[in-house]
Design a protein around this motif. Sequence first.
Motif, PDB file in Angstrom:
ATOM      1  N   MET A 192       0.668  -1.169   0.018  1.00  0.00           N
ATOM      2  CA  MET A 192      -0.024  -0.149  -0.211  1.00  0.00           C
ATOM      3  C   MET A 192       0.838   1.396   0.021  1.00  0.00           C
ATOM      4  SD  MET A 192      -2.616  -1.668  -0.201  1.00  0.00           S
ATOM      5  CE  MET A 192      -3.433  -2.984   0.080  1.00  0.00           C
ATOM      6  N   ASN A 193       2.180   1.070  -0.146  1.00  0.00           N
ATOM      7  CA  ASN A 193       2.863   2.268  -0.256  1.00  0.00           C
ATOM      8  C   ASN A 193       3.774   2.372  -1.386  1.00  0.00           C
ATOM      9  OD1 ASN A 193       2.749   3.226   2.231  1.00  0.00           O
ATOM     10  ND2 ASN A 193       3.901   1.875   3.350  1.00  0.00           N
ATOM     11  N   TYR A 194       3.201   1.332  -2.434  1.00  0.00           N
ATOM     12  CA  TYR A 194       3.935   1.274  -3.741  1.00  0.00           C
ATOM     13  C   TYR A 194       4.214   2.720  -4.318  1.00  0.00           C
ATOM     14  CZ  TYR A 194       4.897   0.116  -8.687  1.00  0.00           C
ATOM     15  OH  TYR A 194       5.226   0.096  -9.750  1.00  0.00           O
ATOM     16  N   TRP A 195       2.899   3.421  -4.545  1.00  0.00           N
ATOM     17  CA  TRP A 195       2.921   4.877  -5.320  1.00  0.00           C
ATOM     18  C   TRP A 195       3.772   5.946  -4.358  1.00  0.00           C
ATOM     19  CZ3 TRP A 195       2.301   4.135 -10.043  1.00  0.00           C
ATOM     20  CH2 TRP A 195       1.368   3.253 -10.367  1.00  0.00           C
ATOM     21  N   LYS A 196       3.672   5.749  -3.048  1.00  0.00           N
ATOM     22  CA  LYS A 196       4.219   6.699  -2.186  1.00  0.00           C
ATOM     23  C   LYS A 196       5.853   6.351  -2.323  1.00  0.00           C
ATOM     24  CE  LYS A 196       2.355   7.755   2.015  1.00  0.00           C
ATOM     25  NZ  LYS A 196       2.089   7.190   3.621  1.00  0.00           N
ATOM     26  N   ARG A 197       6.392   5.388  -2.484  1.00  0.00           N
ATOM     27  CA  ARG A 197       7.899   5.285  -2.710  1.00  0.00           C
ATOM     28  C   ARG A 197       8.139   5.889  -3.960  1.00  0.00           C
ATOM     29  NH1 ARG A 197       6.765   0.239  -0.409  1.00  0.00           N
ATOM     30  NH2 ARG A 197       6.474  -0.950  -2.560  1.00  0.00           N
ATOM     31  N   LYS A 198       7.077   5.817  -4.972  1.00  0.00           N
ATOM     32  CA  LYS A 198       7.615   6.350  -6.388  1.00  0.00           C
ATOM     33  C   LYS A 198       7.131   7.867  -6.286  1.00  0.00           C
ATOM     34  CE  LYS A 198       6.790   2.708  -9.637  1.00  0.00           C
ATOM     35  NZ  LYS A 198       8.217   2.778 -10.500  1.00  0.00           N
ATOM     36  N   GLY A 199       6.966   8.396  -5.302  1.00  0.00           N
ATOM     37  CA  GLY A 199       6.677   9.886  -5.224  1.00  0.00           C
ATOM     38  C   GLY A 199       5.420  10.330  -5.849  1.00  0.00           C
ATOM     39  N   VAL A 200       4.407   9.363  -5.967  1.00  0.00           N
ATOM     40  CA  VAL A 200       3.180   9.564  -6.747  1.00  0.00           C
ATOM     41  C   VAL A 200       2.106  10.003  -5.492  1.00  0.00           C
ATOM     42  CG1 VAL A 200       1.269   8.619  -7.962  1.00  0.00           C
ATOM     43  CG2 VAL A 200       3.835   8.360  -8.638  1.00  0.00           C
ATOM     44  N   HIS A 201       1.311  10.790  -5.511  1.00  0.00           N
ATOM     45  CA  HIS A 201       0.248  11.307  -4.671  1.00  0.00           C
ATOM     46  C   HIS A 201      -0.772   9.821  -4.504  1.00  0.00           C
ATOM     47  CE1 HIS A 201      -2.859  13.341  -2.525  1.00  0.00           C
ATOM     48  NE2 HIS A 201      -3.800  12.624  -3.311  1.00  0.00           N
ATOM     49  N   GLN A 202      -1.267   9.820  -3.312  1.00  0.00           N
ATOM     50  CA  GLN A 202      -2.049   8.349  -3.110  1.00  0.00           C
ATOM     51  C   GLN A 202      -3.166   8.918  -1.961  1.00  0.00           C
ATOM     52  OE1 GLN A 202       0.644   5.058  -2.002  1.00  0.00           O
ATOM     53  NE2 GLN A 202      -0.383   5.035  -0.035  1.00  0.00           N
ATOM     54  N   GLY A 203      -4.050   8.268  -1.669  1.00  0.00           N
ATOM     55  CA  GLY A 203      -4.894   8.511  -0.799  1.00  0.00           C
ATOM     56  C   GLY A 203      -4.638   7.538   0.571  1.00  0.00           C
ATOM     57  N   TYR A 204      -5.723   7.298   1.348  1.00  0.00           N
ATOM     58  CA  TYR A 204      -5.486   6.368   2.587  1.00  0.00           C
ATOM     59  C   TYR A 204      -5.908   4.777   2.173  1.00  0.00           C
ATOM     60  CZ  TYR A 204      -4.479  11.143   4.192  1.00  0.00           C
ATOM     61  OH  TYR A 204      -4.200  12.500   3.963  1.00  0.00           O
ATOM     62  N   PRO A 205      -5.148   3.999   1.598  1.00  0.00           N
ATOM     63  CA  PRO A 205      -5.899   2.874   1.348  1.00  0.00           C
ATOM     64  C   PRO A 205      -5.829   1.814   2.641  1.00  0.00           C
ATOM     65  CG  PRO A 205      -3.579   2.895   0.441  1.00  0.00           C
ATOM     66  CD  PRO A 205      -3.979   4.177   1.079  1.00  0.00           C
ATOM     67  N   SER A 206      -6.624   0.889   2.774  1.00  0.00           N
ATOM     68  CA  SER A 206      -6.825   0.065   4.075  1.00  0.00           C
ATOM     69  C   SER A 206      -6.042  -1.250   3.691  1.00  0.00           C
ATOM     70  CB  SER A 206      -8.366  -0.402   4.355  1.00  0.00           C
ATOM     71  OG  SER A 206      -9.071  -0.659   3.150  1.00  0.00           O
TER      72      SER A 206
ATOM     73  N   GLY B 289      -2.365   7.635  -7.452  1.00  0.00           N
ATOM     74  CA  GLY B 289      -2.110   6.300  -7.052  1.00  0.00           C
ATOM     75  C   GLY B 289      -3.483   5.769  -6.572  1.00  0.00           C
ATOM     76  N   MET B 290      -3.835   4.437  -6.825  1.00  0.00           N
ATOM     77  CA  MET B 290      -4.982   3.660  -6.151  1.00  0.00           C
ATOM     78  C   MET B 290      -4.333   2.261  -5.780  1.00  0.00           C
ATOM     79  SD  MET B 290      -8.594   5.091  -7.171  1.00  0.00           S
ATOM     80  CE  MET B 290      -9.518   4.126  -6.052  1.00  0.00           C
ATOM     81  N   TYR B 291      -5.223   1.608  -4.986  1.00  0.00           N
ATOM     82  CA  TYR B 291      -4.969   0.021  -4.886  1.00  0.00           C
ATOM     83  C   TYR B 291      -6.341  -0.685  -5.061  1.00  0.00           C
ATOM     84  CZ  TYR B 291      -0.537   1.922  -3.155  1.00  0.00           C
ATOM     85  OH  TYR B 291       0.655   2.735  -2.979  1.00  0.00           O
ATOM     86  N   MET B 292      -6.281  -1.880  -6.099  1.00  0.00           N
ATOM     87  CA  MET B 292      -7.491  -2.628  -5.953  1.00  0.00           C
ATOM     88  C   MET B 292      -6.689  -3.942  -5.183  1.00  0.00           C
ATOM     89  SD  MET B 292      -9.302  -1.315  -8.525  1.00  0.00           S
ATOM     90  CE  MET B 292     -10.180  -2.453  -9.620  1.00  0.00           C
ATOM     91  N   PHE B 293      -7.387  -4.354  -4.004  1.00  0.00           N
ATOM     92  CA  PHE B 293      -6.596  -5.264  -3.085  1.00  0.00           C
ATOM     93  C   PHE B 293      -5.188  -4.583  -2.908  1.00  0.00           C
ATOM     94  CE2 PHE B 293      -9.878  -7.966  -4.520  1.00  0.00           C
ATOM     95  CZ  PHE B 293     -10.643  -8.093  -3.100  1.00  0.00           C
ATOM     96  N   ALA B 294      -4.024  -5.543  -3.211  1.00  0.00           N
ATOM     97  CA  ALA B 294      -2.753  -4.948  -3.103  1.00  0.00           C
ATOM     98  C   ALA B 294      -2.255  -4.464  -4.502  1.00  0.00           C
ATOM     99  CB  ALA B 294      -1.989  -6.218  -2.591  1.00  0.00           C
ATOM    100  N   LYS B 295      -3.143  -4.834  -5.751  1.00  0.00           N
ATOM    101  CA  LYS B 295      -2.764  -4.319  -6.964  1.00  0.00           C
ATOM    102  C   LYS B 295      -2.635  -2.439  -7.034  1.00  0.00           C
ATOM    103  CE  LYS B 295      -3.190  -8.176  -9.951  1.00  0.00           C
ATOM    104  NZ  LYS B 295      -3.981  -8.742 -10.978  1.00  0.00           N
ATOM    105  N   PRO B 296      -1.496  -2.184  -7.692  1.00  0.00           N
ATOM    106  CA  PRO B 296      -1.360  -0.712  -7.764  1.00  0.00           C
ATOM    107  C   PRO B 296      -2.225  -0.355  -9.074  1.00  0.00           C
ATOM    108  CG  PRO B 296       0.988  -1.657  -7.843  1.00  0.00           C
ATOM    109  CD  PRO B 296      -0.263  -2.637  -7.732  1.00  0.00           C
ATOM    110  N   LEU B 297      -2.780   0.853  -8.947  1.00  0.00           N
ATOM    111  CA  LEU B 297      -3.605   1.343 -10.147  1.00  0.00           C
ATOM    112  C   LEU B 297      -3.210   2.874 -10.347  1.00  0.00           C
ATOM    113  CD1 LEU B 297      -6.171   0.555 -12.180  1.00  0.00           C
ATOM    114  CD2 LEU B 297      -7.436   1.684 -10.259  1.00  0.00           C
TER     115      LEU B 297
END
Length: 511
Positions: free
Chosen positions: A24-38, A72-80
């Motif tokens: 759930m930090n995949y996008w954060k690590r790439k410097g891409v904005h993301q929300g608060y995935p559970s 960035g978003m996540y469908m389960f653990a899959k980044p979108l």
Amino acid sequence: MFSIIVGLVIMASTIFYYFCVRPMNYWKRKGVHQGYPSWLFGDILRNILGLECFLITVYDGYMNAANKRYFGMYMFAKPLLVIKDPALVMEITVKAFDNFADHHDIIPTEADPLWAKSLVQLKGEDWRFMRPLMSRSFSVSKIKTMYKLMSDCAKNFVDHFKNRIETSIELNVLDVTARYTNDVIASVAFGVTVDSMNNPDNEFFQVAKRTTDLTRFWLNLSAFAALVLPGSIMKIFGLRFFDEDVRKYFFNVLQDSLRMGKDSGTLRSQLIESLLEAQSAAKKDGSLRQLDDDDILAQSLIFFVGGSETVSKLIGFICYELAMNKEMQDRLRAEILDVSRENDGEITYDATMKMEYMDMIISESLRKWPIMGGIDRICTKSYKIEPVTPDEQPIIIEEGTQTWIPIWSIHHDPKYFPDPEKFDPERFNEERKKEMYPYAYNPFGLGPRSCLGQRFSLLKCKIIIMHIISNFELEPCQKTKVPLGLLNKAFLVNPEVDIIVNMKKCTPKNN
Ligand code: HEM
């Protein structure tokens, strides 16, 4: 004993961290904005529980990512990766098409081989082979030949209601428009005549209804399951698009239609005709790529999956908006009657294509209610998005990453369409169309993978609206839901409740 427990706890925590937290930090690590995935569910927990439509979840994320071109978003653990900026949408779908050529597997091939053969799911070379073959079936000249078949179905629709004694009928719009679209598909894709207006229990309609209900529980479960389960497991549980009995039923209909076509020397199915030509050409020249019967059946079934619910919903939303906006309805009726008078009461294909206000009404309906809501592209070759604003850095989209073009969100973004909830066909008049933000309006997707059925859908829709509006007046009734929202348990655009309006026979005075 104690050390075993500690060991197990450490192992469980590590597994949990690697599979549920870290992704759930995949996008954060790439410097891409993301929300608060559970954890575990990512951003789709509310969708799985049926508490919110996926399009609204994306819209919230879209609005929260103010001034960003993507987030960035996540469908389960899959980044979108959600692409917000229309220019970047164009870059991904058109300029960098070779890097984003495919859709993700809604249902894996192993679980549903027939669905995997349909153009929507075909990939790489298989898609490149099939797309031009299918395009032949949707050429202007083919569509023109379908005009008469569609008009016959529309006339049957209108006659069904005209023959009823009541002057005003409470109409469940989607129920009846589904019957019209079904009859058109039976006719143009399978070459058979069914009358679902007067005989809604006919087998063709009943089986088709099961296939086209995109809100059905098993299909949604399958779509979610496909995000986490391998195809082999889905196969065991029978999670698929086309049930075996559906396949058998339509296969037989197609075979009968072909046999009758051969006997009489005339094949009525426009679609099959092109595919059969390709099949025999491939046989003759011994081409490596042969078309088998399932290839052909899979393309015919697209008419149901891609082209039945979509068009009947579009007609439904247009009827709703016209019922809510009487002046627009009157103006449209006047245009239809003018064109009809100019053509001695006989409206032709060419005359239909000239109705400007009709085009404006349909375009605005697709702006406000873009039936697909969004489209995906899988990154097939890694791609770098170059920065264009000071707060951006280059990001590499890795092969296999899924991107999402949020059509609903862009169409409801006040930056591109001011006062987006207002139904305003004037957005599409000649003057204002020129000022429209480039690539912001995409109800049929864009690029080489855009909707193949666009021309077909628009014609099918125009013909029935023309017949309805020239014979009836639509108005809201007590059961009409105002305002109308989206159905929570659906993934794409579905009205939250049935669209119900009153349909009154036009008197000569209001003609
Ligand atoms: C209101 C009606 C419809 C809407 C809004 C619609 C919208 C769309 C959208 C957004 C896509 C994805 C495009 C992309 O990825 O860029 C698509 C794909 C497709 N649509 Fe439609 N569609 C409609 C009706 C139809 C009909 C009636 C048919 C066939 C009879 C059809 C056949 C297809 C096919 C075959 C594809 C996949 C094309 C490919 O992957 O090469 N659609 N549609």
